[in-house]
Write a protein that holds these residues in place. Structure first.
Motif, PDB file in Angstrom:
ATOM      1  N   ILE A 166       0.889  -1.241   0.059  1.00  0.00           N
ATOM      2  CA  ILE A 166       0.076   0.156   0.026  1.00  0.00           C
ATOM      3  C   ILE A 166       1.024   1.299   0.116  1.00  0.00           C
ATOM      4  CG2 ILE A 166      -1.659   1.308   1.449  1.00  0.00           C
ATOM      5  CD1 ILE A 166      -2.894  -1.449   2.346  1.00  0.00           C
ATOM      6  N   GLU A 167       1.863   1.254   0.765  1.00  0.00           N
ATOM      7  CA  GLU A 167       2.820   2.379   0.641  1.00  0.00           C
ATOM      8  C   GLU A 167       3.587   2.432  -0.421  1.00  0.00           C
ATOM      9  OE1 GLU A 167       6.209   1.656   3.455  1.00  0.00           O
ATOM     10  OE2 GLU A 167       7.120   3.420   2.911  1.00  0.00           O
ATOM     11  N   GLY A 168       3.812   1.565  -1.196  1.00  0.00           N
ATOM     12  CA  GLY A 168       4.228   1.729  -2.713  1.00  0.00           C
ATOM     13  C   GLY A 168       3.245   2.387  -3.650  1.00  0.00           C
ATOM     14  N   ALA A 169       2.081   1.714  -3.534  1.00  0.00           N
ATOM     15  CA  ALA A 169       1.059   2.153  -4.371  1.00  0.00           C
ATOM     16  C   ALA A 169       0.679   3.456  -4.110  1.00  0.00           C
ATOM     17  CB  ALA A 169      -0.038   1.456  -4.139  1.00  0.00           C
ATOM     18  N   LEU A 170       0.719   4.068  -2.781  1.00  0.00           N
ATOM     19  CA  LEU A 170       0.416   5.553  -2.294  1.00  0.00           C
ATOM     20  C   LEU A 170       1.302   6.368  -2.963  1.00  0.00           C
ATOM     21  CD1 LEU A 170      -1.023   5.068   1.206  1.00  0.00           C
ATOM     22  CD2 LEU A 170      -2.356   5.711  -0.623  1.00  0.00           C
ATOM     23  N   GLN A 171       2.556   5.908  -2.652  1.00  0.00           N
ATOM     24  CA  GLN A 171       3.947   6.858  -3.132  1.00  0.00           C
ATOM     25  C   GLN A 171       3.810   7.067  -4.763  1.00  0.00           C
ATOM     26  OE1 GLN A 171       7.358   4.985  -1.921  1.00  0.00           O
ATOM     27  NE2 GLN A 171       7.393   5.791   0.121  1.00  0.00           N
ATOM     28  N   GLY A 172       3.437   5.984  -5.403  1.00  0.00           N
ATOM     29  CA  GLY A 172       3.218   5.985  -7.014  1.00  0.00           C
ATOM     30  C   GLY A 172       1.971   6.924  -7.196  1.00  0.00           C
ATOM     31  N   LEU A 173       0.878   6.814  -6.584  1.00  0.00           N
ATOM     32  CA  LEU A 173      -0.384   7.557  -6.602  1.00  0.00           C
ATOM     33  C   LEU A 173      -0.163   8.954  -6.521  1.00  0.00           C
ATOM     34  CD1 LEU A 173      -3.422   6.950  -6.853  1.00  0.00           C
ATOM     35  CD2 LEU A 173      -3.300   7.394  -4.524  1.00  0.00           C
ATOM     36  N   PHE A 174       0.727   9.352  -5.434  1.00  0.00           N
ATOM     37  CA  PHE A 174       1.063  10.785  -5.004  1.00  0.00           C
ATOM     38  C   PHE A 174       1.930  11.276  -6.350  1.00  0.00           C
ATOM     39  CE2 PHE A 174       0.462   9.929  -0.204  1.00  0.00           C
ATOM     40  CZ  PHE A 174      -0.910  10.079  -0.496  1.00  0.00           C
ATOM     41  N   GLY A 175       3.048  10.508  -6.675  1.00  0.00           N
ATOM     42  CA  GLY A 175       3.793  10.753  -7.874  1.00  0.00           C
ATOM     43  C   GLY A 175       2.999  11.030  -9.091  1.00  0.00           C
ATOM     44  N   GLY A 176       1.929  10.116  -9.233  1.00  0.00           N
ATOM     45  CA  GLY A 176       1.206  10.493 -10.450  1.00  0.00           C
ATOM     46  C   GLY A 176       0.541  11.713 -10.365  1.00  0.00           C
ATOM     47  N   MET A 177       0.034  12.098  -9.261  1.00  0.00           N
ATOM     48  CA  MET A 177      -0.744  13.165  -9.122  1.00  0.00           C
ATOM     49  C   MET A 177       0.035  14.350  -9.290  1.00  0.00           C
ATOM     50  SD  MET A 177      -3.203  11.737  -5.987  1.00  0.00           S
ATOM     51  CE  MET A 177      -3.917  13.172  -5.335  1.00  0.00           C
ATOM     52  N   MET A 178       1.191  14.136  -8.730  1.00  0.00           N
ATOM     53  CA  MET A 178       2.306  15.493  -8.844  1.00  0.00           C
ATOM     54  C   MET A 178       2.671  15.547 -10.485  1.00  0.00           C
ATOM     55  SD  MET A 178       6.142  15.279  -7.435  1.00  0.00           S
ATOM     56  CE  MET A 178       7.374  15.693  -8.696  1.00  0.00           C
ATOM     57  N   ALA A 179       2.922  14.284 -11.024  1.00  0.00           N
ATOM     58  CA  ALA A 179       3.219  14.552 -12.274  1.00  0.00           C
ATOM     59  C   ALA A 179       2.058  15.179 -13.177  1.00  0.00           C
ATOM     60  CB  ALA A 179       3.032  13.116 -13.012  1.00  0.00           C
ATOM     61  N   LEU A 180       0.950  15.025 -12.685  1.00  0.00           N
ATOM     62  CA  LEU A 180      -0.530  15.675 -13.560  1.00  0.00           C
ATOM     63  C   LEU A 180      -0.458  17.326 -13.143  1.00  0.00           C
ATOM     64  CD1 LEU A 180      -2.880  14.677 -15.089  1.00  0.00           C
ATOM     65  CD2 LEU A 180      -4.304  14.858 -13.001  1.00  0.00           C
ATOM     66  N   ALA A 193      -1.241   4.684 -13.561  1.00  0.00           N
ATOM     67  CA  ALA A 193       0.075   4.187 -13.931  1.00  0.00           C
ATOM     68  C   ALA A 193       0.982   4.523 -12.892  1.00  0.00           C
ATOM     69  CB  ALA A 193       0.766   5.062 -14.903  1.00  0.00           C
ATOM     70  N   GLY A 194       0.919   5.760 -12.053  1.00  0.00           N
ATOM     71  CA  GLY A 194       1.626   6.045 -10.929  1.00  0.00           C
ATOM     72  C   GLY A 194       1.605   4.863  -9.861  1.00  0.00           C
ATOM     73  N   ALA A 195       0.447   4.743  -9.559  1.00  0.00           N
ATOM     74  CA  ALA A 195       0.012   3.648  -8.348  1.00  0.00           C
ATOM     75  C   ALA A 195       0.524   2.333  -8.969  1.00  0.00           C
ATOM     76  CB  ALA A 195      -1.624   3.679  -8.246  1.00  0.00           C
ATOM     77  N   LEU A 196       0.531   1.915 -10.168  1.00  0.00           N
ATOM     78  CA  LEU A 196       0.885   0.733 -10.467  1.00  0.00           C
ATOM     79  C   LEU A 196       2.582   0.634 -10.672  1.00  0.00           C
ATOM     80  CD1 LEU A 196      -1.241  -0.205 -13.523  1.00  0.00           C
ATOM     81  CD2 LEU A 196      -1.291  -1.341 -11.164  1.00  0.00           C
ATOM     82  N   ILE A 197       3.149   1.589 -10.883  1.00  0.00           N
ATOM     83  CA  ILE A 197       4.459   1.716 -10.720  1.00  0.00           C
ATOM     84  C   ILE A 197       5.082   1.438  -9.380  1.00  0.00           C
ATOM     85  CG2 ILE A 197       6.577   3.161 -10.957  1.00  0.00           C
ATOM     86  CD1 ILE A 197       5.417   4.655 -13.309  1.00  0.00           C
ATOM     87  N   GLY A 198       4.310   2.276  -8.475  1.00  0.00           N
ATOM     88  CA  GLY A 198       4.715   2.037  -7.151  1.00  0.00           C
ATOM     89  C   GLY A 198       4.471   0.806  -6.431  1.00  0.00           C
ATOM     90  N   LEU A 199       3.254  -0.073  -6.839  1.00  0.00           N
ATOM     91  CA  LEU A 199       2.820  -1.222  -6.478  1.00  0.00           C
ATOM     92  C   LEU A 199       3.938  -2.223  -6.734  1.00  0.00           C
ATOM     93  CD1 LEU A 199       0.419  -2.623  -4.964  1.00  0.00           C
ATOM     94  CD2 LEU A 199      -0.516  -3.216  -6.894  1.00  0.00           C
ATOM     95  N   LEU A 200       4.131  -2.163  -8.028  1.00  0.00           N
ATOM     96  CA  LEU A 200       5.069  -3.176  -8.639  1.00  0.00           C
ATOM     97  C   LEU A 200       6.621  -2.932  -8.023  1.00  0.00           C
ATOM     98  CD1 LEU A 200       4.551  -5.165 -11.011  1.00  0.00           C
ATOM     99  CD2 LEU A 200       5.904  -3.473 -12.610  1.00  0.00           C
ATOM    100  N   GLY A 201       7.114  -1.495  -7.778  1.00  0.00           N
ATOM    101  CA  GLY A 201       8.328  -1.427  -7.182  1.00  0.00           C
ATOM    102  C   GLY A 201       8.281  -2.300  -5.879  1.00  0.00           C
TER     103      GLY A 201
END
Lengths: 299, 221
Positions: A222-236, A277-285
């Motif tokens: 969840i931590e990875g997915a959240l980090q990715g999600l926040f990263g995706g939102m930042m990218a947007l 995509a951000g969330a998925l990158i985080g989750l996969l990471g």
């Protein structure tokens, strides 16, 4: 069920708060990688719109040395309309051509002062059906048999070259994007790994009191997915700000010259995709990082 | 409760950490595993909780063969065990309450039940006033009492303790031993590794002596 979701979410958020610098690094990396991808996507999408509008306007223009009389013109028009590839044939008289040119010159229209409409030739504009664009050469060849039609102009080759350029742009975008996403993935995985190294004792203690692998891993996933999600939102956010401040101006100036009226940001579905995509990158990471960390038994 | 048959563990080809260990611990027994460093005490405890797999031999726990227990079942086995380490292995980022509550959370117990049990066990080890502290704010003795509380909160069938008093001063050691005696009196089987002969004299129980991976003595008090 809801209680459990809240429990894991709380543990994930707490993990992030314990290592704010590492978490920020992950979010930032995903954000930068996806923002660059978003820039490319904006450019490709708008150039694609441009080529689509050009393709729609693609026509064979036959410049007539002398305007034909009504009977001949009508014969030509009905002959050409009978071609299966042709969608529309329009006769542009000298007068109409002059008016169009004047309009296009805008403020500089006074350059034409003193010149009459007869400086421009009359023409036939022949538009093909969109699905028949490939048949353009054949149509031109058929039209060429009527010598009275004079010079034939068409922009197919040029459009094809432009489409090849678009393909190149897309390929570069995909390659660069793939590379950046991979880099983001590795960095997220390593960030989570660093936090796992720091908490190895904790993980061991968890395995010793009967926690299952999923129970231990879920907060980190969840931590990875959240980090990715926040990263995706930042990218947007970054790509939107960059679009408003830089891209719309610079890309706009280039594309406006070519007839596109407005430059568009990513469509809504693509915006959603960027965040997902951000969330998925985080989750996969996190998944990659966790592979060897939770061990119950030294075999 | 625990039966070991010809248990052998080889970490290197010619060097056995345990060789042909056969023994039986009955339900409700209190057993010391003793011997010098490297005798195989910790390895034996690790094999009972499936943290290590034996090279040869069989382990039965409560009649069930756990020798080659599939990894996915290990957590379920450990939920019936309480494990206490010399270095406590507490979650230092969590409060005392959260540390003791963790094994119950893992089992999916209800919040209200968790709160009650955790408070009761902390009272039992005399740390109910420290429940909101972090382990690092406590003394070594207090940290070990938290670790014992964490092991006891699940009412384990078996408590495995690896040198639990190794880092503690004599007074605190007595406190910990009293807690173990209490748990044992309530029916928990205890296997405790120690090389503290004084302790064994003070709290005499069955002593299994190991040396170079072999059982060299098994004495009732």
């Amino acid at each position: 069920m809801i209680g459990q979701v809240v429990y894991f979410l709380r543990r994930a958020l707490r993990n992030m708060l314990y290592s704010p610098v590492l978490s920020a690094a992950s979010i930032f990396t995903v954000g930068v990688a996806l923002a660059l991808l978003a820039f490319f996507a904006i450019a490709v999408l708008n150039v694609q719109r441009l080529t689509a509008s050009w393709a729609a306007e693609l026509a064979v223009v036959a410049y007539l040395e002398q305007p034909p009389d009504g009977t001949v013109l009508n014969r030509w028009l009905s002959e050409i309309r009978a071609y299966p590839e042709v969608a529309e044939v329009t006769y542009v008289s000298r007068q109409e051509a002059y008016q169009r040119f004047k309009k296009r010159l805008g403020n500089d229209a006074d350059l034409l002062d003193g010149l009459g409409a007869d400086v421009l030739p009359a023409s036939l504009e022949i538009r093909l059906k969109p699905e028949q664009r490939e048949a353009m050469a054949a149509v031109v060849e058929r039209l060429g048999r009527n010598k009275a039609l004079g010079e034939l102009h068409y922009g197919r080759e040029w459009l094809e070259r432009f489409e090849a350029f678009l393909l190149l742009l897309r390929t570069i975008g995909a390659a660069l994007g793939g590379f950046l996403v991979l880099a983001a993935l590795v960095i997220v995985a390593n960030t989570i790994k660093l936090t796992l190294y720091a908490r190895q004792d904790e993980l061991e203690a968890m395995t010793m009191v009967g926690a299952t692998a999923l129970f231990i891993k879920l907060p980190y996933l969840i931590e990875g997915a959240l980090q990715g999600l926040f990263g995706g939102m930042m990218a947007l956010l970054v790509s939107f700000v960059a679009f408003r401040v830089i891209l719309r101006e610079s890309l706009g100036n280039i594309l406006l010259l070519t007839g596109i009226d407005t430059i568009h940001f990513l469509p809504f579905a693509w915006q959603g995709l960027l965040v997902v995509a951000g969330a998925l990158i985080g989750l996969l990471g996190s998944l990659l990082a966790l592979r060897k960390f939770v061990r119950f038994c030294q075999d | 409760m625990i039966q070991l048959f010809n248990l052998t563990k080889a970490f290197q080809r010619d060097q056995n950490a345990l060789s042909d260990v056969t023994l039986r611990v009955t339900k409700g027994e209190f057993v010391y595993l003793t011997g010098p460093s490297g005798a195989g005490k910790s390895t034996l405890l690790k094999m009972i909780c499936c943290a290590e797999r034996p090279t040869r031999g069989q382990i039965l726990m409560d009649g069930r063969n756990i020798t080659q227990l599939a990894t996915r079942y290990i957590p379920h086995l450990r939920r019936n065990l309480g494990i206490v380490f010399q270095d406590f292995k507490l979650l230092n980022r969590r409060t005392v309450f959260e540390n003791v509550a963790f094994p119950l959370e893992v089992q999916g117990r209800r919040r209200i039940e968790i709160s009650k049990k955790v408070y009761n066990v902390l009272k039992q080890v005399g740390l109910e006033h420290r429940l909101s502290h972090n382990p690092l704010q406590l003394s070594g003795g207090e940290q070990q009492r938290v670790a014992v509380a964490r092991a006891l909160v699940v009412d384990p069938l078996v408590l495995l303790a690896d040198e639990p008093t190794g880092n503690l001063d004599p007074d605190v050691t007595m406190d910990i031993m009293e807690l173990f005696k209490g748990a044992n009196a309530r029916g928990t089987t205890i296997v405790m590794a120690t090389h503290d002969r004084g302790l064994i004299r003070q709290f005499p129980r069955r002593v299994i002596a190991l040396e170079a991976g072999r059982v060299v003595g098994d004495n009732q008090p």
